[in-house]
Design a protein around this motif. Structure first.
Motif, PDB file in Angstrom:
ATOM      1  N   SER A   3       0.964  -1.654  -0.438  1.00  0.00           N
ATOM      2  CA  SER A   3       0.206  -0.185   0.057  1.00  0.00           C
ATOM      3  C   SER A   3       1.049   1.471  -0.151  1.00  0.00           C
ATOM      4  CB  SER A   3      -0.913   0.124   1.477  1.00  0.00           C
ATOM      5  OG  SER A   3      -2.200  -1.020   0.796  1.00  0.00           O
ATOM      6  N   HIS A   4       2.368   1.170   0.566  1.00  0.00           N
ATOM      7  CA  HIS A   4       2.473   2.777   0.926  1.00  0.00           C
ATOM      8  C   HIS A   4       3.089   2.665  -0.653  1.00  0.00           C
ATOM      9  CE1 HIS A   4       5.773  -0.418   2.760  1.00  0.00           C
ATOM     10  NE2 HIS A   4       6.558   0.111   1.848  1.00  0.00           N
ATOM     11  N   ASP A   5       3.874   1.062  -1.135  1.00  0.00           N
ATOM     12  CA  ASP A   5       4.466   1.827  -2.629  1.00  0.00           C
ATOM     13  C   ASP A   5       3.152   2.259  -3.534  1.00  0.00           C
ATOM     14  OD1 ASP A   5       6.442   0.877  -1.521  1.00  0.00           O
ATOM     15  OD2 ASP A   5       5.959  -1.662  -1.987  1.00  0.00           O
ATOM     16  N   ILE A   6       1.684   1.944  -3.603  1.00  0.00           N
ATOM     17  CA  ILE A   6       1.267   2.231  -4.509  1.00  0.00           C
ATOM     18  C   ILE A   6       0.622   4.093  -3.952  1.00  0.00           C
ATOM     19  CG2 ILE A   6      -1.355   2.487  -5.039  1.00  0.00           C
ATOM     20  CD1 ILE A   6      -1.634  -0.557  -4.324  1.00  0.00           C
ATOM     21  N   ALA A   7       0.586   4.775  -2.724  1.00  0.00           N
ATOM     22  CA  ALA A   7       1.034   6.242  -2.144  1.00  0.00           C
ATOM     23  C   ALA A   7       2.706   6.697  -3.177  1.00  0.00           C
ATOM     24  CB  ALA A   7       0.737   6.188  -0.839  1.00  0.00           C
ATOM     25  N   ASP A   8       3.652   5.987  -2.867  1.00  0.00           N
ATOM     26  CA  ASP A   8       5.052   6.716  -3.706  1.00  0.00           C
ATOM     27  C   ASP A   8       4.701   6.863  -5.015  1.00  0.00           C
ATOM     28  OD1 ASP A   8       6.579   6.971  -1.111  1.00  0.00           O
ATOM     29  OD2 ASP A   8       6.897   5.081  -0.940  1.00  0.00           O
ATOM     30  N   THR A 250      -5.876  -6.493   2.226  1.00  0.00           N
ATOM     31  CA  THR A 250      -4.753  -5.801   2.100  1.00  0.00           C
ATOM     32  C   THR A 250      -4.135  -5.488   3.302  1.00  0.00           C
ATOM     33  OG1 THR A 250      -6.111  -3.602   2.303  1.00  0.00           O
ATOM     34  CG2 THR A 250      -6.061  -4.494   0.199  1.00  0.00           C
ATOM     35  N   ASP A 251      -2.225  -5.490   2.412  1.00  0.00           N
ATOM     36  CA  ASP A 251      -1.175  -5.831   3.538  1.00  0.00           C
ATOM     37  C   ASP A 251      -1.472  -4.631   4.459  1.00  0.00           C
ATOM     38  OD1 ASP A 251      -1.191  -3.717   1.941  1.00  0.00           O
ATOM     39  OD2 ASP A 251       0.669  -3.110   2.970  1.00  0.00           O
ATOM     40  N   GLN A 252      -2.260  -3.810   4.626  1.00  0.00           N
ATOM     41  CA  GLN A 252      -1.666  -2.813   5.678  1.00  0.00           C
ATOM     42  C   GLN A 252      -3.564  -2.820   7.099  1.00  0.00           C
ATOM     43  OE1 GLN A 252      -2.623   1.619   4.468  1.00  0.00           O
ATOM     44  NE2 GLN A 252      -0.439   1.380   4.529  1.00  0.00           N
ATOM     45  N   ILE A 253      -4.380  -4.163   6.180  1.00  0.00           N
ATOM     46  CA  ILE A 253      -5.239  -5.193   7.256  1.00  0.00           C
ATOM     47  C   ILE A 253      -5.227  -6.401   7.558  1.00  0.00           C
ATOM     48  CG2 ILE A 253      -7.624  -4.317   7.627  1.00  0.00           C
ATOM     49  CD1 ILE A 253      -7.832  -2.651   5.524  1.00  0.00           C
ATOM     50  N   ARG A 254      -5.464  -6.847   6.622  1.00  0.00           N
ATOM     51  CA  ARG A 254      -4.778  -8.716   6.638  1.00  0.00           C
ATOM     52  C   ARG A 254      -4.364  -8.533   7.878  1.00  0.00           C
ATOM     53  NH1 ARG A 254      -6.844 -13.346   4.306  1.00  0.00           N
ATOM     54  NH2 ARG A 254      -6.248 -15.171   6.039  1.00  0.00           N
ATOM     55  N   PRO A 255      -3.110  -8.294   8.593  1.00  0.00           N
ATOM     56  CA  PRO A 255      -2.435  -9.149  10.139  1.00  0.00           C
ATOM     57  C   PRO A 255      -3.482  -9.064  11.163  1.00  0.00           C
ATOM     58  CG  PRO A 255      -0.596  -7.255   7.990  1.00  0.00           C
ATOM     59  CD  PRO A 255      -2.192  -7.402   7.662  1.00  0.00           C
ATOM     60  N   ASP A 344       2.221  -1.694  13.332  1.00  0.00           N
ATOM     61  CA  ASP A 344       3.492  -2.809  12.598  1.00  0.00           C
ATOM     62  C   ASP A 344       2.729  -2.369  10.734  1.00  0.00           C
ATOM     63  OD1 ASP A 344       5.095  -3.313  14.625  1.00  0.00           O
ATOM     64  OD2 ASP A 344       4.191  -5.185  14.956  1.00  0.00           O
ATOM     65  N   ALA A 345       1.411  -2.941  10.441  1.00  0.00           N
ATOM     66  CA  ALA A 345       1.070  -2.684   9.920  1.00  0.00           C
ATOM     67  C   ALA A 345       1.295  -1.577   8.993  1.00  0.00           C
ATOM     68  CB  ALA A 345      -0.075  -3.584   9.637  1.00  0.00           C
ATOM     69  N   ALA A 349       3.690   3.734   6.385  1.00  0.00           N
ATOM     70  CA  ALA A 349       3.208   4.456   5.417  1.00  0.00           C
ATOM     71  C   ALA A 349       3.354   5.747   6.999  1.00  0.00           C
ATOM     72  CB  ALA A 349       1.643   4.065   4.933  1.00  0.00           C
ATOM     73  N   TYR A 350       3.244   6.058   7.770  1.00  0.00           N
ATOM     74  CA  TYR A 350       2.525   6.703   9.088  1.00  0.00           C
ATOM     75  C   TYR A 350       3.949   6.700  10.175  1.00  0.00           C
ATOM     76  CZ  TYR A 350      -1.282   7.338   6.491  1.00  0.00           C
ATOM     77  OH  TYR A 350      -2.384   7.614   4.809  1.00  0.00           O
ATOM     78  N   PRO A 351       5.164   6.447  10.322  1.00  0.00           N
ATOM     79  CA  PRO A 351       6.060   5.804  10.933  1.00  0.00           C
ATOM     80  C   PRO A 351       5.330   6.969  12.937  1.00  0.00           C
ATOM     81  CG  PRO A 351       7.049   6.887   9.233  1.00  0.00           C
ATOM     82  CD  PRO A 351       5.679   8.077   8.702  1.00  0.00           C
ATOM     83  N   VAL A 352       4.691   7.693  12.076  1.00  0.00           N
ATOM     84  CA  VAL A 352       3.910   7.830  13.909  1.00  0.00           C
ATOM     85  C   VAL A 352       3.461   6.782  15.308  1.00  0.00           C
ATOM     86  CG1 VAL A 352       1.838   9.366  13.346  1.00  0.00           C
ATOM     87  CG2 VAL A 352       3.151  10.759  15.092  1.00  0.00           C
ATOM     88  N   VAL A 353       2.899   6.572  13.444  1.00  0.00           N
ATOM     89  CA  VAL A 353       2.383   5.593  14.680  1.00  0.00           C
ATOM     90  C   VAL A 353       3.247   4.355  15.639  1.00  0.00           C
ATOM     91  CG1 VAL A 353       0.085   4.966  12.899  1.00  0.00           C
ATOM     92  CG2 VAL A 353       1.902   3.731  13.181  1.00  0.00           C
ATOM     93  N   GLU A 354       3.940   4.468  15.231  1.00  0.00           N
ATOM     94  CA  GLU A 354       5.606   3.625  16.059  1.00  0.00           C
ATOM     95  C   GLU A 354       6.432   4.409  16.603  1.00  0.00           C
ATOM     96  OE1 GLU A 354       8.879   0.833  15.346  1.00  0.00           O
ATOM     97  OE2 GLU A 354       8.716   2.660  13.839  1.00  0.00           O
ATOM     98  N   THR A 355       6.437   6.183  16.494  1.00  0.00           N
ATOM     99  CA  THR A 355       7.343   6.938  17.217  1.00  0.00           C
ATOM    100  C   THR A 355       6.271   7.419  18.462  1.00  0.00           C
ATOM    101  OG1 THR A 355       6.780   8.813  16.359  1.00  0.00           O
ATOM    102  CG2 THR A 355       8.339   7.759  15.675  1.00  0.00           C
ATOM    103  N   ASP A 356       4.745   6.804  18.345  1.00  0.00           N
ATOM    104  CA  ASP A 356       3.914   7.695  19.575  1.00  0.00           C
ATOM    105  C   ASP A 356       2.814   6.484  19.758  1.00  0.00           C
ATOM    106  OD1 ASP A 356       2.344  10.098  20.311  1.00  0.00           O
ATOM    107  OD2 ASP A 356       1.133  10.427  19.441  1.00  0.00           O
ATOM    108  N   PHE A 357       4.024   5.494  19.179  1.00  0.00           N
ATOM    109  CA  PHE A 357       2.831   4.328  20.168  1.00  0.00           C
ATOM    110  C   PHE A 357       2.726   4.551  21.780  1.00  0.00           C
ATOM    111  CE2 PHE A 357       2.087  -0.174  21.294  1.00  0.00           C
ATOM    112  CZ  PHE A 357       0.932  -0.075  20.372  1.00  0.00           C
ATOM    113  N   ALA A 358       4.052   4.826  22.088  1.00  0.00           N
ATOM    114  CA  ALA A 358       3.424   5.107  23.849  1.00  0.00           C
ATOM    115  C   ALA A 358       2.124   5.223  24.046  1.00  0.00           C
ATOM    116  CB  ALA A 358       4.339   4.665  25.211  1.00  0.00           C
TER     117      ALA A 358
END
Length: 892
Positions: A3-8, A250-255, A344-345, A349-358
């Protein structure tokens, strides 16, 4: 293709066509008529509607969106999801249909190694508005789509507008044929499951008026600048390119779906057939996958669960996900297992969900824990309701199911499931009707509040002649010229004494309300007139409008004036605004960076500050925050402002308010450098000592996960402390103790009062008990039922009546008996009726009798056949109400 490749690939293609890449705006819409960003074009509405001048002619974006209007359909079809990403390309008066259409075809059909998406041209179908011959000709003649794969559609589907007078235009949509195994032949008009829409091109070219519905309006002319607004659903394209059955796979939801299936020990089968035995479980798994992702993205953009607005939507998403897992058999907490999988999925596309996960996890997990407690309390109430319904041999009422939902937050699915396990039916149709009534009331309220696209024509015309120059950062008084005087929305040539008008100046020192800071007040004066400024607003960006009243003389349009801000009020407002930044920094120092700003308001001498925090602050914590704030004031920190581009400000670490839209150039306010650094357009003192002092007034909840502190600053803080000192002095004199001993003396006095109240309660009960022995002798026969109907006079509350009525019922023994006791509490009548088993066997119901009596009292009531309670508004009607009870039993 991920999905993030589609956006790019999307951004790369349109950037190569001269479009400016624009980062996704927040899910929190800046449009006051919208809770969320619901479409890719929402951030560009000011440019598309000509409210603002766009900084570029062409733009492209991949925009985060949330729609929850069809939330009940999520998981049931491939077309419904809450969070989605809309790829868009936009032209603001630059190119039109003849360019937009070929761009779309080129990107979709070009081979992967040439930067396209490589879709087979023969599987693409096109729809155009049935009157748009121009678009059809471009598709047929310029692009080469066979005419048999171009279909004409009416206004309902292929015409865009805001739903109000303004810009509008026809659409052209592109569909992908999934193949005969998905439905019948015949194109989109025949089957939108087989032929799935992937791209919508809006040709914004007309001005419409007299709008009564989506399809009923008048085209009154062409727009001076024709715009292009297109949107491609990233999830739908990903579904096609990844070769999966639906967007949930799709890859961002299926996991997340797979992890949910693992936790529930279920097998996901991809079925969309309601007759398939796996369908129910598959739908629930898709709901979980969709809602977990949506919740992750909403929290990452600053939304926290609450009982209204955006927070309620988030709360509903989390609770629906937890509920779905419960219906799949998982009753323990699931978000700690599922949310990291979604993170992780999505982090590619959105790095903030990892950096702000706490922070995200803390908010989400707390909401799940709260909901699990809700389920526990709701289960207790449901079990009681089931027991009562079975005893009365009725189904569980719609009102009871609705109360469980509305009061306890108990989902109807769980009510149906648990009632069914107990062998009890539920009035589901009645529940749905009550839900519909509630939804219609909410929609009506929302409609009355909707004002985002009000008619601002007169202000746009003024803005076209130039923006209002704000001089108030450096001066509080200056010359200007009246550009316009408005009365009732229309320009007038002058305003006379006593008239209230709106005034637009070419330059003004008056601060217009923004960023939580109240507007300035003051005077506008000139040759023969004095005008008092009451308020200043910015109805559109770049234009300050002064709400004012003419105190003396006559103000002419085009007059040369002197505008003077109320200096004392401005200084007090600056003290409060700088104090707000200090409180924010103090909260971060004491509580940590998770105490993020949720909103603020400051005016002369006063501030309030809302922040994200899940629990109340102790008195010690409040004192510590107040101390840190006043130390910063005492240390006389410099307050500096800098203007820089947004990226530089972010790199510097300047804090921004979630949901705010900032331009490319921003104003940064620093207090002692990095001690406090925020994006802010407000006015401030130049050093913290000029605030004087800051006194916290209190702290309270303003919704789940949000707290509010309030404070006085400057002279208002001094006056508040002086008033408290006078109060302490007065109490010391009254209780004849030094001020340091006041807490002990007050505690001792309260203890004595509590003891006295208990003694009074004991005496009152003794009196009631003594009265009961006497009242037994007042029972009268009413067609074979002994009835006591008594006015107890003034009582402390319903418990007094309940205790006396039940005592009397017991004293009357096993013969058919009814006791009706009425009284007055706080000026309002109360009645309690108790009937024994023998009376009920003779068709006497306490609940029915209470309804009768309460009607006479001017109110209502109800209960069970053996005991019931009611009340009203007319104390003088108590005798008549008691007589009605006896008469009803006699005449049964």
């Amino acid at each position: 293709m991920k999905s993030h490749d589609i956006a790019d690939r999307w951004i790369t293609f349109f950037a190569g066509k001269g479009h400016t890449p624009v980062p996704s705006a927040s899910l929190i819409s800046s449009d006051p008529s919208l809770l969320f960003t619901v479409a890719g074009m929402v951030p560009f509405i000011p440019y598309l509607t000509a409210r603002e001048v766009p900084p570029y002619k062409r733009a492209t974006s991949v925009q985060k969106c949330i729609r929850t209007g069809d939330i009940d359909e999520v998981g049931k079809t491939v077309r419904h999801g809450t969070f989605f990403q809309m790829c868009g390309n936009f032209s603001f008066g630059d190119y039109f249909k003849e360019t937009a259409i070929p761009y779309a075809w080129e990107l979709l059909t070009s081979p992967l190694d040439q930067g396209g998406f490589g879709l087979p041209p023969e599987r693409l179908w096109v729809t155009v508005y049935n009157e748009d011959d121009e678009a059809l000709e471009i598709w047929r003649d310029k692009v080469g789509v066979p005419v048999e794969r171009i279909q004409r559609i009416g206004k309902e589907d292929n015409y865009w507008s805001t739903g109000q007078p303004g810009p509008a235009g026809p659409c052209s949509e592109i569909f992908y044929d999934r193949g005969p195994e998905y439905g019948v032949e015949g194109g989109p008009v025949a089957d939108e499951t087989r032929y799935i829409e992937i791209w919508n091109l809006v040709f914004m070219q007309y001005q419409i008026d007299n709008v009564t519905s989506k399809t009923d309006f008048d085209v009154v002319g062409e727009l001076p600048n024709k715009n292009i607004d297109t949107g491609l659903g990233l999830e739908r394209l990903a579904m096609i390119l990844q070769g999966v059955e639906n967007m949930y796979e799709t890859d961002q939801i299926r996991p997340v779906l797979d992890k949910a299936a693992e936790l529930a020990a279920k097998t996901y089968t991809s079925t969309e057939d309601p007759a398939d035995p796996h369908h129910t479980d598959d739908v629930r798994l898709r709901v979980v996958a969709d809602h977990i992702r949506s919740s992750l993205m909403l929290i990452s953009d600053g939304v926290t669960p609450s009982n209204e607005g955006r927070g309620y939507v988030l709360r509903r998403l989390i609770r629906r996900a937890v509920r779905a897992m419960r219906l799949l058999g998982v009753e323990t907490a699931v978000l700690p297992e599922l949310l990291p999988v979604s993170r992780d999925a999505m982090k590619g596309a959105y790095p903030v969900v990892e950096t702000d996960f706490a922070r995200i996890a803390r908010i989400a997990y707390a909401e799940e824990r709260s909901f699990l407690r809700t389920i526990a309390s709701g289960t207790t109430r449901l079990e009681e309701a089931v027991k009562e319904s079975k005893a009365a041999n009725t189904s569980l009422s719609a009102a009871e199911a609705f109360a469980l939902h509305d009061t306890y937050g108990f989902p109807i699915d769980l009510t149906l499931e648990m009632a069914g396990e107990a062998g009890l039916a539920v009035d589901e149709a009645g529940f749905r009707a009550l839900m519909l009534e509630q939804r219609q009331r909410a929609q009506k309220d929302a409609k009355t509040k909707k004002s985002g696209h009000a008619d601002l024509t007169v202000f746009h015309e003024l803005l076209a002649k130039g923006e209002t120059v704000f001089t108030g950062y450096t001066e509080l008084e200056g010359q200007g010229r009246v550009r316009s005087i408005l009365s009732s929305g229309a320009a007038v040539s002058h305003a006379s004494t006593g008239e209230e008008v709106q005034i637009v100046l070419d330059a003004t020192p008056f601060y217009a309300e923004a960023g939580g800071q109240a507007a300035d007040t003051g005077l506008i004066t000139g040759d023969g007139f004095i005008v008092e400024v009451l308020d200043v607003q910015k109805p559109i960006k770049g234009l300050s409008v002064h709400k004012a009243i003419v105190r003396e003389g006559e103000l002419p349009a085009d007059a040369l004036v002197r505008a003077a801000v109320d200096r004392e009020r401005r200084h007090a407002a600056e003290q409060a605004h700088t104090g707000t930044h200090i409180v924010h920094a103090a909260l971060h120092q004491i509580l940590g960076p998770e105490a993020l700003q949720r909103g603020s308001y400051n005016k002369a001498g006063y501030l309030r500050f809302d922040f994200a925090w899940g629990e109340g602050l102790s008195a010690a914590t409040r004192s510590e925050i107040e101390e840190v704030a006043n130390i910063a004031i005492r240390n006389n920190f410099r307050v500096d402002t800098k203007v820089m581009d947004l990226d530089a400000a972010k790199a510097l670490g300047a804090m921004a308010l979630f949901g705010e839209n900032y331009g490319s150039e921003v104003r940064v306010v620093e207090i002692d450098g990095a001690w406090s650094r925020e994006l802010c357009g407000g006015t401030h003192v130049d050093s913290t000592s000029r605030i004087g002092s800051l006194t916290l007034l209190g702290e309270q909840s303003v919704g789940s996960g949000n707290r509010r502190v309030e404070a006085f600053v400057g002279m208002d803080a001094f006056r508040h402390l002086a008033a408290e000192r006078a109060l302490v002095s007065s109490l010391s004199d009254m209780l004849k103790v030094p001020s340091n001993l006041l807490p002990e003396r007050v505690a001792a006095t309260l203890a004595k009062l509590k003891t006295a109240e208990k003694e009074l309660e004991r005496l009152r009960k003794e009196q009631l008990g003594a009265a009961a022995a006497t009242l037994v002798g007042t029972a009268v026969d009413a067609s074979g039922v002994r009835v006591i109907a008594h006015d107890a006079g003034e009582v402390s509350g319903a418990d007094d009546l309940r205790g006396l009525a039940l005592d009397l019922r017991n004293r009357l023994g096993t013969a058919p008996s009814v006791v009706a006791i009425a009284g007055a509490s706080n000026g309002r009548p109360i009645i309690f009726i108790a009937a024994n088993d023998a009376a009920r066997s003779q068709a006497v119901s306490a609940g029915a009798l209470v309804k009768l009596a309460s009607g006479i009292l001017g109110g209502g009531g109800g209960g069970k056949p053996d005991m019931a309670q009611g009340g009203g508004t007319d104390v003088t009607a108590i005798p008549a109400a008691l007589v009605s009870v006896t008469d009803a039993i006699k005449n049964r």
